[in-house]
Motif scaffolding. Structure first.
Motif, PDB file in Angstrom:
ATOM      1  N   LEU A   4       3.977   6.736  -8.116  1.00 63.96           N
ATOM      2  CA  LEU A   4       4.018   7.169  -6.721  1.00 63.96           C
ATOM      3  C   LEU A   4       3.173   6.258  -5.834  1.00 63.96           C
ATOM      4  O   LEU A   4       3.611   5.821  -4.763  1.00 63.96           O
ATOM      5  CB  LEU A   4       3.500   8.605  -6.600  1.00 63.96           C
ATOM      6  N   LYS A   5       1.961   5.986  -6.256  1.00 62.59           N
ATOM      7  CA  LYS A   5       1.070   5.148  -5.455  1.00 62.59           C
ATOM      8  C   LYS A   5       1.642   3.745  -5.270  1.00 62.59           C
ATOM      9  O   LYS A   5       1.582   3.171  -4.176  1.00 62.59           O
ATOM     10  CB  LYS A   5      -0.318   5.074  -6.105  1.00 62.59           C
ATOM     11  N   THR A   6       2.198   3.192  -6.328  1.00 65.13           N
ATOM     12  CA  THR A   6       2.771   1.854  -6.240  1.00 65.13           C
ATOM     13  C   THR A   6       3.964   1.836  -5.286  1.00 65.13           C
ATOM     14  O   THR A   6       4.069   0.954  -4.419  1.00 65.13           O
ATOM     15  CB  THR A   6       3.206   1.366  -7.630  1.00 65.13           C
ATOM     16  N   LEU A   7       4.855   2.795  -5.440  1.00 67.20           N
ATOM     17  CA  LEU A   7       6.043   2.860  -4.592  1.00 67.20           C
ATOM     18  C   LEU A   7       5.674   3.061  -3.131  1.00 67.20           C
ATOM     19  O   LEU A   7       6.193   2.372  -2.236  1.00 67.20           O
ATOM     20  CB  LEU A   7       6.954   4.000  -5.059  1.00 67.20           C
ATOM     21  N   LEU A   8       4.754   3.972  -2.862  1.00 68.19           N
ATOM     22  CA  LEU A   8       4.361   4.241  -1.477  1.00 68.19           C
ATOM     23  C   LEU A   8       3.595   3.060  -0.880  1.00 68.19           C
ATOM     24  O   LEU A   8       3.678   2.817   0.326  1.00 68.19           O
ATOM     25  CB  LEU A   8       3.528   5.515  -1.420  1.00 68.19           C
ATOM     26  N   GLY A   9       2.878   2.339  -1.699  1.00 67.24           N
ATOM     27  CA  GLY A   9       2.219   1.134  -1.215  1.00 67.24           C
ATOM     28  C   GLY A   9       3.237   0.107  -0.738  1.00 67.24           C
ATOM     29  O   GLY A   9       3.046  -0.553   0.285  1.00 67.24           O
ATOM     30  N   GLU A  10       4.345  -0.015  -1.477  1.00 64.43           N
ATOM     31  CA  GLU A  10       5.411  -0.935  -1.084  1.00 64.43           C
ATOM     32  C   GLU A  10       6.098  -0.461   0.193  1.00 64.43           C
ATOM     33  O   GLU A  10       6.363  -1.249   1.106  1.00 64.43           O
ATOM     34  CB  GLU A  10       6.432  -1.050  -2.216  1.00 64.43           C
ATOM     35  N   VAL A  11       6.377   0.840   0.252  1.00 65.33           N
ATOM     36  CA  VAL A  11       7.085   1.408   1.408  1.00 65.33           C
ATOM     37  C   VAL A  11       6.275   1.255   2.691  1.00 65.33           C
ATOM     38  O   VAL A  11       6.816   0.987   3.766  1.00 65.33           O
ATOM     39  CB  VAL A  11       7.413   2.890   1.139  1.00 65.33           C
ATOM     40  N   THR A  12       4.950   1.436   2.593  1.00 66.97           N
ATOM     41  CA  THR A  12       4.093   1.446   3.783  1.00 66.97           C
ATOM     42  C   THR A  12       3.381   0.114   4.019  1.00 66.97           C
ATOM     43  O   THR A  12       2.482   0.044   4.865  1.00 66.97           O
ATOM     44  CB  THR A  12       3.038   2.556   3.658  1.00 66.97           C
ATOM     45  N   ASN A  13       3.771  -0.903   3.271  1.00 63.43           N
ATOM     46  CA  ASN A  13       3.146  -2.222   3.414  1.00 63.43           C
ATOM     47  C   ASN A  13       1.638  -2.187   3.210  1.00 63.43           C
ATOM     48  O   ASN A  13       0.860  -2.769   3.976  1.00 63.43           O
ATOM     49  CB  ASN A  13       3.474  -2.832   4.780  1.00 63.43           C
TER      50      ASN A  13
END
Length: 269
Positions: free
Chosen positions: A185-194
Motif C-alpha cells: 500500500l505504501k509503495t503504491l500510494l507513494g507512486e500515485v502521489t509522487n
C-alpha cells in the motif's frame, strides 16, 4: 460460477450493512471521521459511500457552506444514505448511483476525498487511486480505509469452507487481499502521489456480535455475502443453519477485523 459481484452483493446487503454500522460505529465510521477532520465549508467526495454513515455526518459538520458528493454502485445503499440525509435535514449532499471507476467528478476540487472499504474492488487499483488523488485540491487530503489481514476471523473462513462444499465450481475471490499488505500500500500510494507522505495506521478490532443470528447477519452485511448469491435457496439455508450451529457449539461470539487507515495531505500549489 461467476467471480465477485460487487453490485449484486451490496444491493442485497444494504439493510444488514446499516444495522452493523449502527451497532459498531467504532469499527469504521468513527475512525474514518477522525481522519477526515471535516471543517465548516469543506467540499467532500466519498466513493463508494455505502449507506452514508460517514458522509452524512461529514456533511452535517461541513454545514450549509460545504458540499458533499456521495457515489455508490448499489441503488439500495444510496437509498439508505438518502434516508439518513433527509432525516438529518441536509441540503448540501448529492447522491449518485454509479460504478466508482466510471464516476465523473471535478479534478482538484475537494478538500477531502474519502474511500472506505472499496478501493480493492477496482479493476485497476492504481488508476482508481490516481483518479481519487486527482480530485484532491492543493492542501486537501485523501482518506482511505482498507481491510487488513484477518477480516472477520474465524467465521469468514468457516463460511467460505461451507460455501465451497455446496458446489463443485464455486470460486472464492477475495479482492480485499490486494490492499491488506502495508508495504504494498505504501509503495503504491507513494507512486500515485509522487512521493507525498503516507500516514498509515493499522488497527485490529474485535466485534462482539453475541449471538449466532447476529454473527450470520454480520457476514451477510459484508462482501462475504457474494459467496451465497449463486447458490440455491436450499444450499443457502443449509449454510446459514450450519454456520449458526458452528457458532453455538464453539461458543463463538466475536470476530476479529484488521483495518489500514490512511491519510495523505496534498502539498499546496
Amino acid at each position: 460460477m461467476a467471480g465477485f459481484d460487487s453490485r449484486g452483493t451490496f444491493q442485497k446487503a444494504a439493510n444488514e450493512y446499516t444495522k452493523i454500522q449502527d451497532t459498531f460505529p467504532h469499527v469504521i465510521r468513527d475512525p474514518l471521521l477522525a481522519d477526515m477532520a471535516v471543517k465548516e465549508g469543506d467540499r467532500i467526495l466519498d466513493l463508494p459511500c455505502g449507506t452514508g454513515d460517514a458522509i452524512v455526518r461529514a456533511a452535517q459538520i461541513a454545514g450549509p457552506t460545504g458540499h458533499a458528493l456521495a457515489i455508490d454502485v448499489a441503488p439500495s445503499m444510496i437509498e439508505e444514505a438518502k434516508a439518513k440525509a433527509e432525516a438529518a435535514g441536509l441540503k448540501n449532499i448529492e447522491f449518485v448511483v454509479e460504478d466508482m471507476e466510471k464516476a465523473q467528478f471535478d479534478a482538484a476540487a475537494y478538500d477531502i476525498v474519502v474511500s472506505s472499504c472499496g478501493p480493492f474492488f477496482a479493476s485497476d487499483l492504481k488508476a482508481f487511486l490516481t483518479k481519487l488523488w486527482g480530485a484532491v485540491k492543493p492542501g486537501g487530503k485523501l482518506v482511505l480505509c482498507t481491510l487488513g489481514r484477518n477480516f472477520l476471523a474465524p467465521i469468514s473462513g468457516v463460511l467460505l469452507d461451507l460455501a465451497q462444499s455446496k458446489t463443485d465450481d464455486l470460486q472464492a475471490p477475495t479482492p480485499w487481499r490486494s490492499t491488506e499488505d502495508i508495504r504494498f500500500l505504501k509503495t503504491l500510494l507513494g507512486e500515485v502521489t509522487n512521493g507525498q507522505r503516507v500516514n498509515l495506521a493499522h488497527r485490529s478490532v474485535i466485534m462482539d456480535y453475541q449471538t449466532p443470528d447476529a454473527g450470520w447477519n454480520l457476514l451477510m452485511a459484508t462482501a462475504f455475502r457474494n459467496y451465497t448469491l449463486e447458490l440455491s435457496p436450499e444450499s443457502r439455508a443449509e449454510i446459514e443453519a450450519e454456520m449458526k450451529e458452528w457458532m453455538r457449539s464453539n461458543r463463538q461470539t466475536t470476530a476479529t477485523c484488521g483495518f489500514n487507515n490512511i491519510t495523505i495531505v496534498k502539498d499546496d500549489a
